[in-house]
Design an enzyme around this catalytic site. Structure first.
Site, PDB file in Angstrom:
ATOM      1  N   LYS A  30       0.825  -1.209   0.000  1.00 43.64           N
ATOM      2  CA  LYS A  30       0.000   0.000   0.000  1.00 43.64           C
ATOM      3  C   LYS A  30       0.866   1.270   0.000  1.00 43.64           C
ATOM      4  CE  LYS A  30      -3.916  -2.260   2.331  1.00 43.64           C
ATOM      5  NZ  LYS A  30      -4.838  -2.157   3.506  1.00 43.64           N
TER       6      LYS A  30
ATOM      7  N   TYR B   2     -12.797  -1.495  -2.994  1.00 44.59           N
ATOM      8  CA  TYR B   2     -13.213  -1.621  -1.593  1.00 44.59           C
ATOM      9  C   TYR B   2     -14.719  -1.414  -1.417  1.00 44.59           C
ATOM     10  CZ  TYR B   2      -8.391  -1.882   0.144  1.00 44.59           C
ATOM     11  OH  TYR B   2      -7.105  -2.287   0.441  1.00 44.59           O
TER      12      TYR B   2
ATOM     13  N   PHE C 233     -14.909   4.509   8.017  1.00 44.32           N
ATOM     14  CA  PHE C 233     -13.544   4.790   7.561  1.00 44.32           C
ATOM     15  C   PHE C 233     -13.399   4.797   6.035  1.00 44.32           C
ATOM     16  CE2 PHE C 233     -13.724   0.162   8.451  1.00 44.32           C
ATOM     17  CZ  PHE C 233     -13.323  -0.355   7.225  1.00 44.32           C
TER      18      PHE C 233
ATOM     19  N   ARG D  14      -2.579 -14.608   4.229  1.00 40.65           N
ATOM     20  CA  ARG D  14      -3.234 -13.885   5.336  1.00 40.65           C
ATOM     21  C   ARG D  14      -2.464 -14.121   6.640  1.00 40.65           C
ATOM     22  NH1 ARG D  14      -7.353  -9.995   4.337  1.00 40.65           N
ATOM     23  NH2 ARG D  14      -7.621 -10.209   6.571  1.00 40.65           N
TER      24      ARG D  14
ATOM     25  N   THR E  47      -5.463  -7.213  10.740  1.00 49.21           N
ATOM     26  CA  THR E  47      -5.686  -5.887  10.141  1.00 49.21           C
ATOM     27  C   THR E  47      -5.052  -4.790  10.991  1.00 49.21           C
ATOM     28  OG1 THR E  47      -7.791  -6.734   9.303  1.00 49.21           O
ATOM     29  CG2 THR E  47      -7.492  -4.334   9.280  1.00 49.21           C
TER      30      THR E  47
ATOM     31  N   ASN F 278      -1.889   0.040   7.005  1.00 44.69           N
ATOM     32  CA  ASN F 278      -1.353  -1.247   7.452  1.00 44.69           C
ATOM     33  C   ASN F 278      -0.516  -1.990   6.408  1.00 44.69           C
ATOM     34  OD1 ASN F 278      -3.448  -1.986   5.856  1.00 44.69           O
ATOM     35  ND2 ASN F 278      -4.658  -2.955   7.463  1.00 44.69           N
TER      36      ASN F 278
ATOM     37  N   HIS G  32      -2.138  -5.477   1.522  1.00 44.91           N
ATOM     38  CA  HIS G  32      -3.443  -6.112   1.325  1.00 44.91           C
ATOM     39  C   HIS G  32      -3.223  -7.580   1.008  1.00 44.91           C
ATOM     40  CE1 HIS G  32      -7.485  -6.886  -0.262  1.00 44.91           C
ATOM     41  NE2 HIS G  32      -6.883  -7.526  -1.244  1.00 44.91           N
TER      42      HIS G  32
ATOM     43  N   GLU H  59      -9.851  -9.746  -7.691  1.00 43.07           N
ATOM     44  CA  GLU H  59      -8.902  -8.651  -7.437  1.00 43.07           C
ATOM     45  C   GLU H  59      -7.711  -8.709  -8.401  1.00 43.07           C
ATOM     46  OE1 GLU H  59     -10.108  -8.412  -2.703  1.00 43.07           O
ATOM     47  OE2 GLU H  59      -8.100  -9.112  -3.251  1.00 43.07           O
TER      48      GLU H  59
HETATM   49  P1  IDP Z   1      -8.008  -6.560   5.723  1.00 42.61           P
HETATM   50  O1  IDP Z   1      -7.175  -5.606   4.884  1.00 42.61           O
HETATM   51  O2  IDP Z   1      -7.221  -7.138   6.866  1.00 42.61           O
HETATM   52  O3  IDP Z   1      -8.710  -7.600   4.912  1.00 42.61           O
HETATM   53  P2  IDP Z   1     -10.577  -5.207   5.947  1.00 42.61           P
HETATM   54  O4  IDP Z   1     -11.495  -5.323   7.116  1.00 42.61           O
HETATM   55  O5  IDP Z   1     -10.954  -5.893   4.677  1.00 42.61           O
HETATM   56  O6  IDP Z   1      -9.117  -5.655   6.440  1.00 42.61           O
HETATM   57  O7  IDP Z   1     -10.389  -3.651   5.681  1.00 42.61           O
HETATM   58  C1  IDP Z   1      -9.786  -3.185   4.480  1.00 42.61           C
HETATM   59  C2  IDP Z   1      -8.835  -2.063   4.839  1.00 42.61           C
HETATM   60  O8  IDP Z   1      -9.579  -0.955   5.374  1.00 42.61           O
HETATM   61  C3  IDP Z   1      -7.824  -2.394   5.944  1.00 42.61           C
HETATM   62  O9  IDP Z   1      -6.707  -3.101   5.495  1.00 42.61           O
HETATM   63  C4  IDP Z   1      -7.460  -1.020   6.449  1.00 42.61           C
HETATM   64  O10 IDP Z   1      -6.575  -0.337   5.541  1.00 42.61           O
HETATM   65  C5  IDP Z   1      -8.832  -0.328   6.404  1.00 42.61           C
HETATM   66  N1  IDP Z   1      -9.559  -0.492   7.686  1.00 42.61           N
HETATM   67  C6  IDP Z   1     -10.188  -1.602   8.127  1.00 42.61           C
HETATM   68  N2  IDP Z   1     -10.772  -1.408   9.327  1.00 42.61           N
HETATM   69  C7  IDP Z   1     -10.491  -0.129   9.663  1.00 42.61           C
HETATM   70  C8  IDP Z   1     -10.833   0.679  10.798  1.00 42.61           C
HETATM   71  O11 IDP Z   1     -11.510   0.250  11.750  1.00 42.61           O
HETATM   72  N3  IDP Z   1     -10.375   1.966  10.787  1.00 42.61           N
HETATM   73  C9  IDP Z   1      -9.635   2.483   9.756  1.00 42.61           C
HETATM   74  N4  IDP Z   1      -9.301   1.758   8.661  1.00 42.61           N
HETATM   75  C10 IDP Z   1      -9.723   0.464   8.611  1.00 42.61           C
HETATM   76 MG    MG Z   2     -10.226  -7.461   3.525  1.00 38.17          MG
END
Ligand code: IDP
Ligand code: MG
Length: 139
Positions: free
Chosen positions: A11, A51, A59, A87, A93, A114, A117, A128
Site C-alpha cells: 500500500k 473496496y 472509515f 493472510r 488488520t 497497514n 493487502h 482482485e
Molecule cells: P483486511 O485488509 O485485513 O482484509 P478489511 O477489514 O478488509 O481488512 O479492511 C480493508 C482495509 O480498510 C484495511 O486493510 C485497512 O486499511 C482499512 N480499515 C479496516 N478497518 C479499519 C478501521 O476500523 N479503521 C480504519 N481503517 C480500517
Molecule cells: Mg479485507
C-alpha cells in the site's frame, strides 16, 4: 495439494517508506512465487470499486484517500494454500493485534495504514487479480 493464487498490494505507506524490497523479500522467503507484478496508482473510482464492500463503513472516505495518495505495488502470488498462508504472513488488520514475524507487525503504522493487502478468499483473489492485471501480464 493444488497450487493456487492470491492477490496483494503493497500500500502507499509501505511504498513511501521504502519498504518494497524488504516486504518482497519476506514474501519470497515464505515460498510465494510472483506471477504478476507492477507499480501503479489507483484512481478514486478504482479504490471505491476495489473496496466497495466497505462503502458504508465510517472509515471508507479515509480508506479511499489513503489508497489513492501514491503508488502501490500490485502482485499476484502463487503457492499451495496461497490465500490462507498469505493472510497468516501479513497478520491481523490492526498491527497491534498482528503476531510477531508478520508483515503488518513489522511494517504497518495503524489499523488504517497497514502496509499490505491480502485477498480473503479464492474467489476474491481471482476478482482482485483481474481488476489489476490483463491476461498477458500474468505468468
Ligand atoms: P483486511 O485488509 O485485513 O482484509 P478489511 O477489514 O478488509 O481488512 O479492511 C480493508 C482495509 O480498510 C484495511 O486493510 C485497512 O486499511 C482499512 N480499515 C479496516 N478497518 C479499519 C478501521 O476500523 N479503521 C480504519 N481503517 C480500517
Ligand atoms: Mg479485507
Amino acid at each position: 495439494m493444488a497450487t493456487n493464487r492470491t492477490f496483494t498490494m503493497l500500500k502507499p505507506d509501505a511504498v513511501e517508506k521504502g519498504h518494497i524490497g524488504a516486504i518482497l523479500e519476506k514474501i519470497a522467503a515464505s515460498g510465494f512465487r510472483i506471477v504478476a507484478m507492477k507499480l501503479t496508482q489507483m484512481t478514486k473510482t478504482d479504490a471505491e470499486t476495489f473496496y466497495a464492500i466497505h462503502r458504508e463503513r465510517p472509515f471508507f472516505p479515509d480508506l479511499v484517500t489513503y489508497m489513492t495518495r501514491g503508488p502501490i505495488v500490485a502482485a499476484i502470488l502463487e503457492k499451495e494454500n496461497a490465500v490462507e498462508d498469505f493472510r497468516a504472513l501479513i497478520g491481523a488488520t490492526n498491527p497491534v493485534d498482528a503476531a510477531d514475524g508478520t508483515i503488518r507487525k513489522q511494517f504497518a503504522t495503524s489499523i488504517s495504514e497497514n502496509a499490505v493487502h491480502g485477498s480473503d478468499s479464492n474467489d476474491n483473489a481471482a476478482i482482485e487479480g483481474a481488476f489489476h492485471f490483463s491476461g498477458r501480464e500474468v505468468f
